[in-house]
Write an enzyme that holds these catalytic residues in place. Sequence first.
Site, PDB file in Angstrom:
ATOM      1  N   GLU A   1       4.544 -11.678  -4.919  1.00 57.79           N
ATOM      2  CA  GLU A   1       3.607 -11.835  -6.041  1.00 57.79           C
ATOM      3  C   GLU A   1       4.186 -11.420  -7.379  1.00 57.79           C
ATOM      4  O   GLU A   1       3.630 -11.738  -8.420  1.00 57.79           O
ATOM      5  CB  GLU A   1       2.318 -11.040  -5.759  1.00 57.79           C
ATOM      6  CG  GLU A   1       2.412  -9.520  -5.870  1.00 57.79           C
ATOM      7  CD  GLU A   1       2.938  -8.831  -4.608  1.00 57.79           C
ATOM      8  OE1 GLU A   1       3.523  -9.523  -3.749  1.00 57.79           O
ATOM      9  OE2 GLU A   1       2.763  -7.600  -4.495  1.00 57.79           O
TER      10      GLU A   1
ATOM     11  N   LYS B   1      -9.032 -12.992 -16.147  1.00 58.84           N
ATOM     12  CA  LYS B   1      -9.031 -13.324 -17.577  1.00 58.84           C
ATOM     13  C   LYS B   1      -8.454 -14.719 -17.864  1.00 58.84           C
ATOM     14  O   LYS B   1      -9.022 -15.472 -18.661  1.00 58.84           O
ATOM     15  CB  LYS B   1      -8.210 -12.272 -18.326  1.00 58.84           C
ATOM     16  CG  LYS B   1      -8.324 -12.333 -19.815  1.00 58.84           C
ATOM     17  CD  LYS B   1      -9.475 -11.491 -20.267  1.00 58.84           C
ATOM     18  CE  LYS B   1      -9.665 -11.477 -21.760  1.00 58.84           C
ATOM     19  NZ  LYS B   1     -10.765 -10.561 -22.108  1.00 58.84           N
TER      20      LYS B   1
ATOM     21  N   HIS C   1       7.974  -8.359  -2.202  1.00 64.17           N
ATOM     22  CA  HIS C   1       6.731  -8.697  -2.914  1.00 64.17           C
ATOM     23  C   HIS C   1       6.819 -10.095  -3.515  1.00 64.17           C
ATOM     24  O   HIS C   1       7.389 -10.271  -4.587  1.00 64.17           O
ATOM     25  CB  HIS C   1       6.484  -7.686  -4.045  1.00 64.17           C
ATOM     26  CG  HIS C   1       6.039  -6.352  -3.544  1.00 64.17           C
ATOM     27  ND1 HIS C   1       4.730  -6.078  -3.232  1.00 64.17           N
ATOM     28  CD2 HIS C   1       6.741  -5.224  -3.283  1.00 64.17           C
ATOM     29  CE1 HIS C   1       4.637  -4.834  -2.809  1.00 64.17           C
ATOM     30  NE2 HIS C   1       5.840  -4.290  -2.819  1.00 64.17           N
TER      31      HIS C   1
ATOM     32  N   ASP D   1     -14.888 -13.030 -23.395  1.00 61.07           N
ATOM     33  CA  ASP D   1     -15.707 -12.922 -22.184  1.00 61.07           C
ATOM     34  C   ASP D   1     -17.174 -13.253 -22.453  1.00 61.07           C
ATOM     35  O   ASP D   1     -17.781 -14.085 -21.757  1.00 61.07           O
ATOM     36  CB  ASP D   1     -15.608 -11.518 -21.575  1.00 61.07           C
ATOM     37  CG  ASP D   1     -14.166 -11.125 -21.282  1.00 61.07           C
ATOM     38  OD1 ASP D   1     -13.301 -12.021 -21.320  1.00 61.07           O
ATOM     39  OD2 ASP D   1     -13.910  -9.945 -21.026  1.00 61.07           O
TER      40      ASP D   1
ATOM     41  N   CYS E   1       4.774  -6.451   2.448  1.00 62.11           N
ATOM     42  CA  CYS E   1       5.234  -5.072   2.268  1.00 62.11           C
ATOM     43  C   CYS E   1       4.562  -4.134   3.282  1.00 62.11           C
ATOM     44  O   CYS E   1       4.790  -4.250   4.470  1.00 62.11           O
ATOM     45  CB  CYS E   1       5.011  -4.631   0.818  1.00 62.11           C
ATOM     46  SG  CYS E   1       5.828  -3.070   0.455  1.00 62.11           S
ATOM     47  N   TYR E   2       3.712  -3.244   2.811  1.00 61.44           N
ATOM     48  CA  TYR E   2       3.030  -2.360   3.749  1.00 61.44           C
ATOM     49  C   TYR E   2       2.255  -3.174   4.790  1.00 61.44           C
ATOM     50  O   TYR E   2       2.259  -2.859   5.987  1.00 61.44           O
ATOM     51  CB  TYR E   2       2.067  -1.447   2.984  1.00 61.44           C
ATOM     52  CG  TYR E   2       1.330  -0.476   3.874  1.00 61.44           C
ATOM     53  CD1 TYR E   2       1.916   0.720   4.246  1.00 61.44           C
ATOM     54  CD2 TYR E   2       0.061  -0.784   4.354  1.00 61.44           C
ATOM     55  CE1 TYR E   2       1.257   1.596   5.077  1.00 61.44           C
ATOM     56  CE2 TYR E   2      -0.613   0.095   5.185  1.00 61.44           C
ATOM     57  CZ  TYR E   2       0.001   1.284   5.545  1.00 61.44           C
ATOM     58  OH  TYR E   2      -0.655   2.147   6.360  1.00 61.44           O
TER      59      TYR E   2
ATOM     60  N   GLY F   1       0.830  -1.198   0.000  1.00 60.19           N
ATOM     61  CA  GLY F   1       0.000   0.000   0.000  1.00 60.19           C
ATOM     62  C   GLY F   1       0.860   1.241   0.000  1.00 60.19           C
ATOM     63  O   GLY F   1       1.917   1.257  -0.640  1.00 60.19           O
TER      64      GLY F   1
END
Length: 517
Positions: free
Chosen positions: A173, A372, A171, A229, A83-84, A56
């Site tokens: 991710e 997606k 991070h 989609d 992180c944050y 964040g």
Amino acid sequence: MSLPRPVLVVDFGAQYAQLIARRVREARVYSEIVPHTMPVADMLAKNPAAIILSGGPSSVYEPGAPRVDVGLFETGVPVFGICYGFQAMALALGGTVAHTGQREFGGTRLTARPEAGVLLRDLPGELPVWMSHGDCVTEAPTGFAVTAGSAGAPVAAFEDTAGRRAGVQFHPEVAHTEHGQTVLTRFLYDIAGIEPTWTTGNMIEEQVAAVRARVGDKQVICGLSGGVDSAVAAALVHRAVGDQLTCVFVDHGLLRAGEAEQVEKDYVAATGIRLKVVDASETFLAALAGVTDPEAKRKIIGREFIRAFEGAARELAAHGDVEFLVQGTLYPDVVESGGGSGTANIKSHHNVGGLPEDLQFHLVEPLRTLFKDEVRAVGAQLGLPEAMVWRHPFPGPGLAIRIIGEVTRERLALLRAADLIARTELTAAGLDREVWQFPVVLLADVRSVGVQGDGRTYGHPVVLRPVASEDAMTADWSRLPYDLIARISTRITNEVPEVNRVVLDVTSKPPGTIEWE
Ligand code: XMP
């Protein structure tokens, strides 16, 4: 039937939450994003399997920086801070966060003590990780083992496995953090004790049952755009309610070569869906005559689309009890429009939200929990044509916004031919999935001198705009191999009359957008 217990990813306002949620799902654990303003009681009401506090703002000491409710740690739900979220967690549990004012940003070497805990177990003692922080944790809360540090972050990972809590300064991710996914799964599986059972296959069964229960014996309609989609959403609903669903395909004449046929033939053959085709290309072209301003083009196309769709919907409604409209809304649309459970976000391009009062339907959005890549997986499992499942994103206004200048039948034909060459060559090179999108743009109002055979030409340039991206919010130009670009260029200038120049767009987004318009 209901969704499995989610891992809640608490969004602290930066862009990390979506990526974390996706990585959790890649670990076959269901995840949902919630805002940091959500009270702990509401989080608990979702019966979470674990809670992840995301990255964040840069400092927990910033005025108004979001805090973590200490009550969260008394619930017994496993918590992972990133992180944050890691710093906020340290602060809430009595650790020390130093306000250093020094930033550690980008690739950093982590010194790990893998043997000291579970999170980094069996990983190398030195790890390249991605950092982005100002403050740092200098002292872990009581009861936590410190398992890593870096030059700018004395405490870069900690854990309290008995309390099922852990956190990392880096991070996990992002792709730049080696073994990041391992760190995340160690938390999910080994610390939080979650079983990896989530698949898009479970989701198909759940959604089919949910749609069936909701729709009952009523009729449903769905607008197909040619994109993945709406195609996947309709196929799912078709599996649930069969011929109670009718799809409407408005052919606006602005699609690329073969795309209308893909919907009208291949898709229908693969799904058995009942399809009503509205060939409105003449109407669209007439309405676009003389128009060069991109916003004006968009407005006209939006208006004509609603008109055509409305006409078809009225006809269908006259024959039966049509109560529901299927929309291919995805999870990022839901999150970006401000809530996991708020009102439906309707994509602006095929804006069926503009339907008149007497034609209002209840929305069925079977993909609103999916990303997606998951939608593609569902499409493949439902047996949709591969070309459709892997189709690159394509704007609703179609080729009209890739012709810079007035849209005419001749120019559409030119652009279609050039675009088909570019796409065919990209596919032949096996690079479809490396590229997010590959607009080919016709600069219809520009002419330049060229030479062909013995003669001088005065033709149009086309622009190749291949980009790499994760979500279209930011993008970089794709470094396609030169020989591929050369082949595309040679073929276009040889095979498409009136095009005598091919240029490559080497602009990232920002500052450039993906489309030219
Ligand atoms: P830009 O050009 O703004 O585009 O970088 C971001 C993404 O959005 C797509 N795009 C559209 N998609 N209707 C759509 O469905 C539209 O009107 C539209 N305009 C742009 C674009 O192709 C890219 O993926």
